[in-house]
Design an enzyme around this catalytic site. Structure first.
Site, PDB file in Angstrom:
ATOM      1  N   HIS A  24      -0.656   0.569  -2.212  1.00  0.00           N
ATOM      2  CA  HIS A  24      -1.777  -0.205  -2.753  1.00  0.00           C
ATOM      3  C   HIS A  24      -3.100   0.538  -2.589  1.00  0.00           C
ATOM      4  CE1 HIS A  24      -3.325  -1.356   1.247  1.00  0.00           C
ATOM      5  NE2 HIS A  24      -2.065  -1.577   1.611  1.00  0.00           N
ATOM      6  N   CYS A  46       1.969  -0.204   5.363  1.00  0.00           N
ATOM      7  CA  CYS A  46       1.867   0.046   3.934  1.00  0.00           C
ATOM      8  C   CYS A  46       1.261   1.421   3.667  1.00  0.00           C
ATOM      9  CB  CYS A  46       1.036  -1.032   3.258  1.00  0.00           C
ATOM     10  SG  CYS A  46       1.906  -2.601   3.075  1.00  0.00           S
TER      11      CYS A  46
END
Length: 217
Positions: free
Chosen positions: A167, A183
Site C-alpha cells: 500500500h 505490510c
C-alpha cells in the site's frame, strides 16, 4: 500498516521472521564512498533536505534474471526493494518500507483484490493500545491522510486474506526502513504506478530475510 503479528502469519502457513535477524538498512554515501546506516532520523533529514528518498529507493528499470514470468512481484525485504518482473530479464525496482523487528514474514501469496484510496480499519489489538487508532475502529475513509495511502493491493493465500497489504503511505520518508507492522509500504506515486501495471491474481514472492538478492541487483 500490517494488521497481524507472527501468530497469524504462522496460522496461514506464511513464515514469520524471528526478531533480531533483520538486516540494518544501508545506503551508499558518495562522499565517503562507504555504506552507511540509514535509520529513521537520517531518513527524515534526507527527505527534508532533498524532497525525496535516496536514489537507490527511487523507481527505476534494472536488469533482473529470474525464472518467474512477467507480472510477478518479488519483494526483497533485506534490501527494501520490490521488483515487478518485465520481459527480457528486466524489472521495475521500487523502494519499499517493510516490517520492523518481530513483524517480518516471507511466503508466496497473490494479489486477491485491489483498491483505490482504500479504507483503513485498525485491528482490535491496535485499537486497544493506541487511542488515535481507537476512533477509527469502524474504519477510516480513504484519502490523503489515510495510512494506506493512494492504493492497496490485498495479499491472499489461496482464497484467504492474509491481512497483509502492499500500500501507499503518508510517510514517504519511511521508504527504505524496517518500520511497518508487516505490510509493504510504497510512496504514493510508486504504488499508483504498480497498481496500473498488475492484475488481480498476480503472484507475489516475499523473500525470507537472510535469503535476499545480493546488493546491487
Amino acid at each position: 500498516m500490517g494488521k497481524w503479528g507472527r501468530s497469524a502469519a504462522l496460522a496461514l502457513g506464511l513464515t514469520a521472521v524471528a526478531a533480531g535477524v533483520a538486516h540494518a538498512t544501508e545506503i551508499f554515501d558518495p562522499t565517503s564512498r562507504t555504506w552507511v546506516r540509514y535509520d529513521p532520523q537520517r531518513a527524515i533529514n534526507y527527505y527534508r533536505a532533498h524532497g525525496s528518498v535516496p536514489g537507490d529507493f527511487r523507481r527505476q528499470v534494472v536488469k533482473f534474471r529470474t525464472a518467474e514470468k512477467p507480472g510477478t512481484i518479488i519483494i526483497d525485504s533485506n534490501r527494501h526493494f520490490l521488483y515487478l518482473v518485465l520481459p527480457n530479464f528486466q524489472a521495475i525496482r521500487y523502494g519499499i518500507g517493510v516490517g520492523r523487528d518481530g513483524f517480518g514474514w516471507a511466503g508466496i501469496v497473490r494479489v486477491g483484490r485491489m483498491q483505490e484510496w482504500p479504507v483503513w480499519t485498525p485491528p482490535p489489538e491496535m485499537v486497544a493500545r493506541d487511542p488515535k487508532a481507537a476512533k477509527y475502529a469502524g474504519g477510516m475513509p480513504g484519502g490523503p491522510d489515510n495510512p494506506l495511502g493512494a492504493r492497496a493491493l490485498y495479499l491472499y493465500e489461496g482464497n484467504k486474506d492474509t491481512i497483509y497489504r502492499i500500500h501507499g503511505t503518508t510517510e514517504p520518508w519511511s521508504i527504505g526502513l524496517d518500520i511497518s507492522s508487516g505490510c509493504i509500504r510504497m510512496n504514493n506515486e510508486d504504488v499508483i504506478d504498480l497498481y496500473s501495471r498488475i492484475e488481480v491474481g498476480a503472484k507475489v514472492i516475499v523473500l525470507m530475510q537472510g535469503a535476499a538478492l545480493y546488493r546491487g541487483v
